[in-house]
Design a protein around this motif. Structure first.
Motif, PDB file in Angstrom:
ATOM      1  N   ILE A   7       0.860  -1.118  -0.045  1.00 31.52           N
ATOM      2  CA  ILE A   7       0.009   0.054   0.008  1.00 31.52           C
ATOM      3  C   ILE A   7       0.829   1.266   0.151  1.00 31.52           C
ATOM      4  O   ILE A   7       1.732   1.346   0.786  1.00 31.52           O
ATOM      5  CB  ILE A   7      -0.819  -0.067   1.359  1.00 31.52           C
ATOM      6  CG1 ILE A   7      -1.789  -1.265   1.163  1.00 31.52           C
ATOM      7  CG2 ILE A   7      -1.734   1.404   1.340  1.00 31.52           C
ATOM      8  CD1 ILE A   7      -2.638  -1.548   2.420  1.00 31.52           C
ATOM      9  N   PRO A   8       0.684   2.199  -0.810  1.00 32.77           N
ATOM     10  CA  PRO A   8       1.450   3.212  -0.925  1.00 32.77           C
ATOM     11  C   PRO A   8       1.472   4.031   0.394  1.00 32.77           C
ATOM     12  O   PRO A   8       0.237   4.498   0.584  1.00 32.77           O
ATOM     13  CB  PRO A   8       1.036   4.177  -2.139  1.00 32.77           C
ATOM     14  CG  PRO A   8       0.058   3.366  -2.809  1.00 32.77           C
ATOM     15  CD  PRO A   8      -0.399   1.948  -2.103  1.00 32.77           C
ATOM     16  N   VAL A  15      -2.158  -5.426   0.108  1.00 25.26           N
ATOM     17  CA  VAL A  15      -3.451  -5.619  -0.097  1.00 25.26           C
ATOM     18  C   VAL A  15      -3.735  -6.509  -1.335  1.00 25.26           C
ATOM     19  O   VAL A  15      -2.903  -6.193  -2.098  1.00 25.26           O
ATOM     20  CB  VAL A  15      -4.439  -4.263  -0.116  1.00 25.26           C
ATOM     21  CG1 VAL A  15      -4.289  -3.511  -1.257  1.00 25.26           C
ATOM     22  CG2 VAL A  15      -5.836  -4.600  -0.193  1.00 25.26           C
ATOM     23  N   SER A  16      -4.633  -7.358  -1.587  1.00 26.35           N
ATOM     24  CA  SER A  16      -4.906  -8.305  -2.543  1.00 26.35           C
ATOM     25  C   SER A  16      -6.280  -7.383  -3.437  1.00 26.35           C
ATOM     26  O   SER A  16      -6.711  -6.455  -2.861  1.00 26.35           O
ATOM     27  CB  SER A  16      -5.271  -9.622  -2.222  1.00 26.35           C
ATOM     28  OG  SER A  16      -6.622  -9.548  -1.413  1.00 26.35           O
ATOM     29  N   ARG A  17      -6.325  -7.732  -4.583  1.00 21.42           N
ATOM     30  CA  ARG A  17      -7.367  -7.207  -5.467  1.00 21.42           C
ATOM     31  C   ARG A  17      -8.813  -7.504  -4.941  1.00 21.42           C
ATOM     32  O   ARG A  17      -9.645  -6.803  -5.412  1.00 21.42           O
ATOM     33  CB  ARG A  17      -7.092  -7.707  -6.760  1.00 21.42           C
ATOM     34  CG  ARG A  17      -6.266  -7.008  -7.479  1.00 21.42           C
ATOM     35  CD  ARG A  17      -6.156  -7.175  -9.136  1.00 21.42           C
ATOM     36  NE  ARG A  17      -5.146  -6.675  -9.946  1.00 21.42           N
ATOM     37  CZ  ARG A  17      -5.393  -5.159 -10.377  1.00 21.42           C
ATOM     38  NH1 ARG A  17      -6.556  -4.685 -10.243  1.00 21.42           N
ATOM     39  NH2 ARG A  17      -4.286  -4.695 -11.084  1.00 21.42           N
ATOM     40  N   ILE A  18      -8.955  -8.556  -4.248  1.00 21.30           N
ATOM     41  CA  ILE A  18     -10.097  -9.077  -3.662  1.00 21.30           C
ATOM     42  C   ILE A  18     -10.469  -8.396  -2.165  1.00 21.30           C
ATOM     43  O   ILE A  18     -11.398  -8.823  -1.552  1.00 21.30           O
ATOM     44  CB  ILE A  18     -10.270 -10.444  -3.601  1.00 21.30           C
ATOM     45  CG1 ILE A  18      -9.301 -11.331  -2.861  1.00 21.30           C
ATOM     46  CG2 ILE A  18     -10.248 -11.036  -4.986  1.00 21.30           C
ATOM     47  CD1 ILE A  18      -9.519 -12.659  -2.631  1.00 21.30           C
ATOM     48  N   PHE A  73      -4.069  -0.178  -6.219  1.00 22.48           N
ATOM     49  CA  PHE A  73      -4.143  -0.751  -7.703  1.00 22.48           C
ATOM     50  C   PHE A  73      -4.544   0.121  -8.795  1.00 22.48           C
ATOM     51  O   PHE A  73      -4.267   0.082  -9.948  1.00 22.48           O
ATOM     52  CB  PHE A  73      -5.100  -1.863  -7.772  1.00 22.48           C
ATOM     53  CG  PHE A  73      -4.482  -3.325  -7.019  1.00 22.48           C
ATOM     54  CD1 PHE A  73      -3.535  -4.028  -7.705  1.00 22.48           C
ATOM     55  CD2 PHE A  73      -4.937  -3.348  -5.853  1.00 22.48           C
ATOM     56  CE1 PHE A  73      -2.920  -5.001  -6.980  1.00 22.48           C
ATOM     57  CE2 PHE A  73      -4.561  -4.327  -5.109  1.00 22.48           C
ATOM     58  CZ  PHE A  73      -3.472  -5.453  -5.623  1.00 22.48           C
ATOM     59  N   VAL A  74      -5.235   1.476  -8.644  1.00 23.56           N
ATOM     60  CA  VAL A  74      -5.508   2.262  -9.590  1.00 23.56           C
ATOM     61  C   VAL A  74      -4.910   3.541  -9.386  1.00 23.56           C
ATOM     62  O   VAL A  74      -3.858   4.013  -9.780  1.00 23.56           O
ATOM     63  CB  VAL A  74      -6.953   2.641  -9.606  1.00 23.56           C
ATOM     64  CG1 VAL A  74      -7.537   3.454 -10.702  1.00 23.56           C
ATOM     65  CG2 VAL A  74      -7.695   1.048  -9.860  1.00 23.56           C
ATOM     66  N   SER A  75      -5.564   4.395  -8.374  1.00 24.80           N
ATOM     67  CA  SER A  75      -4.875   5.815  -7.968  1.00 24.80           C
ATOM     68  C   SER A  75      -5.725   6.209  -6.717  1.00 24.80           C
ATOM     69  O   SER A  75      -6.593   5.412  -6.330  1.00 24.80           O
ATOM     70  CB  SER A  75      -4.732   6.570  -9.036  1.00 24.80           C
ATOM     71  OG  SER A  75      -6.240   7.188  -9.412  1.00 24.80           O
TER      72      SER A  75
END
Length: 83
Positions: A7-8, A15-18, A73-75
């Motif tokens: 995590i930034p 974290v996972s995508r789910i 994962f995105v921003s």
């Protein structure tokens, strides 16, 4: 196998995508880090899942789990939108 990403701004967390949030540090242990990732249990409040992420001693912020997935994962959340 579940792929996790750090995590930034919070180097001890991933974290996972789910939506699984993991920590590489044991609560209450400031100096010693551990090797494997430990899955955090989110807090449920008003039907939402929350996790507290610590960035230094006594510096923490509470996030909604989907918000953590989005910022990793995105921003960050776009202006005018709710995460």
């Amino acid at each position: 196998m579940i792929k996790i990403k750090r995590i930034p701004g919070y180097p001890d967390y991933a974290v996972s995508r789910i939506g699984g949030v993991y920590s590489s540090r044991i609560y209450g242990c400031r100096e010693r880090k551990i090797g494997p990732w430990w899955k955090l249990k989110p807090v449920v409040s008003l039907g939402r899942l929350y996790v507290d992420l610590y960035n230094g001693p006594k510096k923490h912020k509470r996030f909604v789990v989907p918000q953590v997935v989005l910022m990793t994962f995105v921003s960050s959340c776009p202006d005018g939108m709710e995460c």
